[in-house]
Scaffold this motif. Sequence first.
Motif, short mmCIF file in Angstrom:
data_model
loop_
_atom_site.label_atom_id
_atom_site.label_comp_id
_atom_site.label_asym_id
_atom_site.label_seq_id
_atom_site.Cartn_x
_atom_site.Cartn_y
_atom_site.Cartn_z
N GLN A 148 12.59 -15.25 -9.34
CA GLN A 148 13.26 -14.00 -8.97
C GLN A 148 13.75 -14.07 -7.54
O GLN A 148 13.09 -14.66 -6.68
N LEU A 149 14.91 -13.48 -7.31
CA LEU A 149 15.50 -13.42 -5.97
C LEU A 149 15.71 -11.95 -5.60
O LEU A 149 16.26 -11.19 -6.40
N VAL A 150 15.28 -11.58 -4.41
CA VAL A 150 15.43 -10.21 -3.93
C VAL A 150 16.09 -10.25 -2.56
O VAL A 150 15.54 -10.80 -1.62
N GLU A 151 17.28 -9.63 -2.49
CA GLU A 151 18.00 -9.54 -1.21
C GLU A 151 17.60 -8.29 -0.45
O GLU A 151 17.26 -7.27 -1.06
N GLU A 175 14.47 -13.34 -0.60
CA GLU A 175 13.12 -13.80 -0.88
C GLU A 175 13.05 -14.32 -2.30
O GLU A 175 13.41 -13.61 -3.25
N VAL A 176 12.59 -15.54 -2.44
CA VAL A 176 12.52 -16.19 -3.74
C VAL A 176 11.07 -16.28 -4.19
O VAL A 176 10.19 -16.68 -3.41
N SER A 177 10.82 -15.92 -5.41
CA SER A 177 9.48 -16.06 -5.98
C SER A 177 9.54 -16.90 -7.23
O SER A 177 10.56 -16.93 -7.91
N GLY A 178 8.47 -17.61 -7.51
CA GLY A 178 8.37 -18.36 -8.74
C GLY A 178 8.51 -19.86 -8.60
O GLY A 178 8.09 -20.60 -9.49
N ARG A 179 9.14 -20.29 -7.49
CA ARG A 179 9.30 -21.73 -7.30
C ARG A 179 9.65 -21.98 -5.83
O ARG A 179 10.37 -21.18 -5.23
N PRO A 180 9.19 -23.05 -5.25
CA PRO A 180 9.50 -23.31 -3.83
C PRO A 180 10.98 -23.53 -3.60
O PRO A 180 11.64 -24.28 -4.33
N ILE A 181 11.53 -22.89 -2.56
CA ILE A 181 12.96 -23.01 -2.31
C ILE A 181 13.35 -24.40 -1.83
O ILE A 181 14.52 -24.76 -1.86
N ARG A 182 12.35 -25.20 -1.40
CA ARG A 182 12.70 -26.53 -0.91
C ARG A 182 13.26 -27.40 -2.04
O ARG A 182 13.89 -28.42 -1.79
N THR A 183 13.05 -26.98 -3.28
CA THR A 183 13.57 -27.74 -4.41
C THR A 183 14.94 -27.25 -4.87
O THR A 183 15.54 -27.82 -5.77
N LYS A 198 16.73 -21.30 6.30
CA LYS A 198 15.65 -21.03 5.37
C LYS A 198 14.30 -21.27 6.03
O LYS A 198 14.17 -22.08 6.94
N ASP A 199 13.33 -20.52 5.56
CA ASP A 199 11.95 -20.66 6.00
C ASP A 199 11.13 -21.00 4.76
O ASP A 199 10.83 -20.12 3.95
N ASN A 200 10.80 -22.26 4.63
CA ASN A 200 10.08 -22.70 3.44
C ASN A 200 8.71 -22.04 3.33
O ASN A 200 8.22 -21.79 2.22
N SER A 201 8.10 -21.75 4.46
CA SER A 201 6.76 -21.14 4.42
C SER A 201 6.79 -19.72 3.87
O SER A 201 5.81 -19.25 3.30
N LYS A 202 7.94 -19.07 4.02
CA LYS A 202 8.10 -17.70 3.50
C LYS A 202 8.92 -17.69 2.22
O LYS A 202 9.15 -16.62 1.65
N ASN A 203 9.38 -18.87 1.81
CA ASN A 203 10.22 -18.98 0.61
C ASN A 203 11.41 -18.02 0.69
O ASN A 203 11.77 -17.34 -0.29
N THR A 204 12.03 -17.97 1.85
CA THR A 204 13.09 -17.01 2.12
C THR A 204 14.28 -17.72 2.77
O THR A 204 14.10 -18.60 3.61
N VAL A 205 15.46 -17.31 2.35
CA VAL A 205 16.71 -17.81 2.93
C VAL A 205 17.40 -16.64 3.63
O VAL A 205 17.43 -15.52 3.10
N TYR A 206 17.94 -16.91 4.80
CA TYR A 206 18.57 -15.88 5.62
C TYR A 206 20.06 -16.14 5.78
O TYR A 206 20.50 -17.29 5.74
N LEU A 207 20.79 -15.06 6.01
CA LEU A 207 22.19 -15.18 6.40
C LEU A 207 22.39 -14.28 7.61
O LEU A 207 22.41 -13.05 7.48
N GLN A 208 22.48 -14.89 8.77
CA GLN A 208 22.75 -14.15 10.01
C GLN A 208 24.25 -13.99 10.14
O GLN A 208 24.98 -14.99 10.17
N MET A 209 24.70 -12.76 10.22
CA MET A 209 26.13 -12.47 10.27
C MET A 209 26.45 -11.81 11.61
O MET A 209 25.98 -10.69 11.88
N ASN A 210 27.21 -12.50 12.43
CA ASN A 210 27.62 -11.98 13.73
C ASN A 210 29.13 -11.77 13.76
O ASN A 210 29.86 -12.26 12.89
#
Length: 125
Positions: free
Chosen positions: A3-6, A23-31, A71-83
Amino acid sequence: QVQLVESGGGVAQPGGSLRLACEVSGRPIRTYTVGWFRQAPGKERECVAVVRHTSTTWYTDSVKGRFTISKDNSKNTVYLQMNSLKPEDTAVYYCAAGSGIISSSMTNARHYDYWGQGTQVTVSS
Protein backbone atom coordinates in the motif's frame (compact mmCIF):
# COMPACT_ATOMS: atom_id res chain seq x y z
CA GLN A 1 -0.16 -6.46 0.33
CA VAL A 2 1.62 -3.33 -0.79
CA GLN A 3 0.00 0.00 0.00
CA LEU A 4 1.10 3.54 -0.77
CA VAL A 5 -0.18 6.57 1.13
CA GLU A 6 0.65 10.11 0.00
CA SER A 7 0.63 13.15 2.23
CA GLY A 8 1.82 16.73 2.17
CA GLY A 9 -0.28 18.27 -0.54
CA GLY A 10 -2.00 21.59 -0.13
CA VAL A 11 -2.02 25.16 -1.35
CA ALA A 12 1.12 27.16 -1.96
CA GLN A 13 1.84 30.55 -3.48
CA PRO A 14 3.94 30.84 -6.62
CA GLY A 15 7.57 30.58 -5.58
CA GLY A 16 6.65 28.61 -2.49
CA SER A 17 7.48 25.07 -1.43
CA LEU A 18 5.74 21.86 -0.49
CA ARG A 19 7.07 18.43 0.43
CA LEU A 20 5.12 15.35 -0.50
CA ALA A 21 5.65 12.03 1.23
CA CYS A 22 4.78 8.54 0.02
CA GLU A 23 4.77 5.93 2.77
CA VAL A 24 4.98 2.39 1.49
CA SER A 25 3.88 -0.63 3.48
CA GLY A 26 4.14 -4.30 2.70
CA ARG A 27 7.55 -4.46 1.09
CA PRO A 28 10.88 -2.62 1.43
CA ILE A 29 11.16 0.29 -0.99
CA ARG A 30 14.81 -0.55 -1.64
CA THR A 31 13.54 -3.28 -3.96
CA TYR A 32 11.27 -0.92 -5.91
CA THR A 33 11.36 1.82 -8.46
CA VAL A 34 9.14 4.61 -7.11
CA GLY A 35 7.79 7.39 -9.24
CA TRP A 36 5.82 10.56 -8.69
CA PHE A 37 3.21 11.28 -11.34
CA ARG A 38 0.79 14.16 -11.67
CA GLN A 39 -2.42 14.82 -13.50
CA ALA A 40 -3.93 18.22 -14.08
CA PRO A 41 -7.57 18.68 -15.15
CA GLY A 42 -7.99 17.89 -18.82
CA LYS A 43 -4.42 16.64 -19.18
CA GLU A 44 -2.80 13.25 -19.33
CA ARG A 45 -0.97 11.82 -16.36
CA GLU A 46 2.73 12.61 -16.58
CA CYS A 47 5.76 11.30 -14.80
CA VAL A 48 7.47 13.98 -12.75
CA ALA A 49 10.31 12.21 -10.96
CA VAL A 50 11.60 8.70 -10.36
CA VAL A 51 13.98 7.07 -7.91
CA ARG A 52 15.08 3.62 -8.93
CA HIS A 53 15.99 0.72 -6.64
CA THR A 54 19.59 1.67 -7.45
CA SER A 55 18.86 5.15 -6.02
CA THR A 56 19.45 6.82 -9.36
CA THR A 57 16.98 9.58 -10.09
CA TRP A 58 15.23 11.09 -13.08
CA TYR A 59 13.21 14.29 -13.53
CA THR A 60 11.04 15.65 -16.27
CA ASP A 61 12.51 18.80 -17.79
CA SER A 62 9.86 21.14 -16.41
CA VAL A 63 10.81 20.39 -12.78
CA LYS A 64 14.59 20.00 -13.04
CA GLY A 65 16.34 22.24 -10.56
CA ARG A 66 13.11 22.81 -8.61
CA PHE A 67 11.98 19.35 -7.44
CA THR A 68 14.03 16.73 -5.60
CA ILE A 69 13.05 13.11 -5.11
CA SER A 70 14.60 11.20 -2.23
CA LYS A 71 13.95 8.13 -0.16
CA ASP A 72 14.47 7.01 3.41
CA ASN A 73 14.74 3.26 3.45
CA SER A 74 14.50 3.16 7.25
CA LYS A 75 11.08 4.81 7.07
CA ASN A 76 10.08 3.09 3.83
CA THR A 77 9.11 6.52 2.55
CA VAL A 78 9.81 8.45 -0.65
CA TYR A 79 9.71 12.24 -0.69
CA LEU A 80 9.21 14.88 -3.34
CA GLN A 81 10.53 18.28 -2.29
CA MET A 82 8.97 20.91 -4.52
CA ASN A 83 10.51 24.39 -4.54
CA SER A 84 9.89 27.47 -6.68
CA LEU A 85 6.40 26.24 -7.37
CA LYS A 86 4.54 27.55 -10.39
CA PRO A 87 0.81 27.65 -11.15
CA GLU A 88 1.40 25.02 -13.84
CA ASP A 89 2.50 22.60 -11.10
CA THR A 90 -1.11 22.46 -9.94
CA ALA A 91 -2.31 18.86 -10.20
CA VAL A 92 -3.15 15.73 -8.28
CA TYR A 93 0.13 14.04 -7.44
CA TYR A 94 0.38 10.26 -7.22
CA CYS A 95 3.18 8.02 -6.11
CA ALA A 96 3.59 4.62 -7.67
CA ALA A 97 5.86 1.63 -7.11
CA GLY A 98 6.95 -1.25 -9.25
CA SER A 99 9.64 -3.87 -9.44
CA GLY A 100 11.67 -5.00 -12.38
CA ILE A 101 11.15 -1.74 -14.27
CA ILE A 102 13.94 -1.10 -16.73
CA SER A 103 15.22 2.45 -17.09
CA SER A 104 13.66 2.95 -20.53
CA SER A 105 10.21 2.19 -19.07
CA MET A 106 10.37 4.04 -15.77
CA THR A 107 8.33 7.03 -16.95
CA ASN A 108 5.49 4.87 -18.27
CA ALA A 109 2.65 4.57 -15.76
CA ARG A 110 1.54 1.16 -17.01
CA HIS A 111 4.72 -0.43 -15.71
CA TYR A 112 3.92 0.43 -12.09
CA ASP A 113 2.02 -2.10 -10.02
CA TYR A 114 0.94 -0.10 -6.99
CA TRP A 115 -0.52 3.39 -6.68
CA GLY A 116 -1.43 5.77 -3.93
CA GLN A 117 -4.72 7.62 -3.73
CA GLY A 118 -3.27 10.95 -4.81
CA THR A 119 -2.82 14.29 -3.10
CA GLN A 120 -3.88 17.68 -4.46
CA VAL A 121 -1.29 20.38 -4.99
CA THR A 122 -2.58 23.84 -5.83
CA VAL A 123 -0.28 26.73 -6.63
CA SER A 124 -2.11 30.02 -6.63
CA SER A 125 -1.75 33.57 -5.40
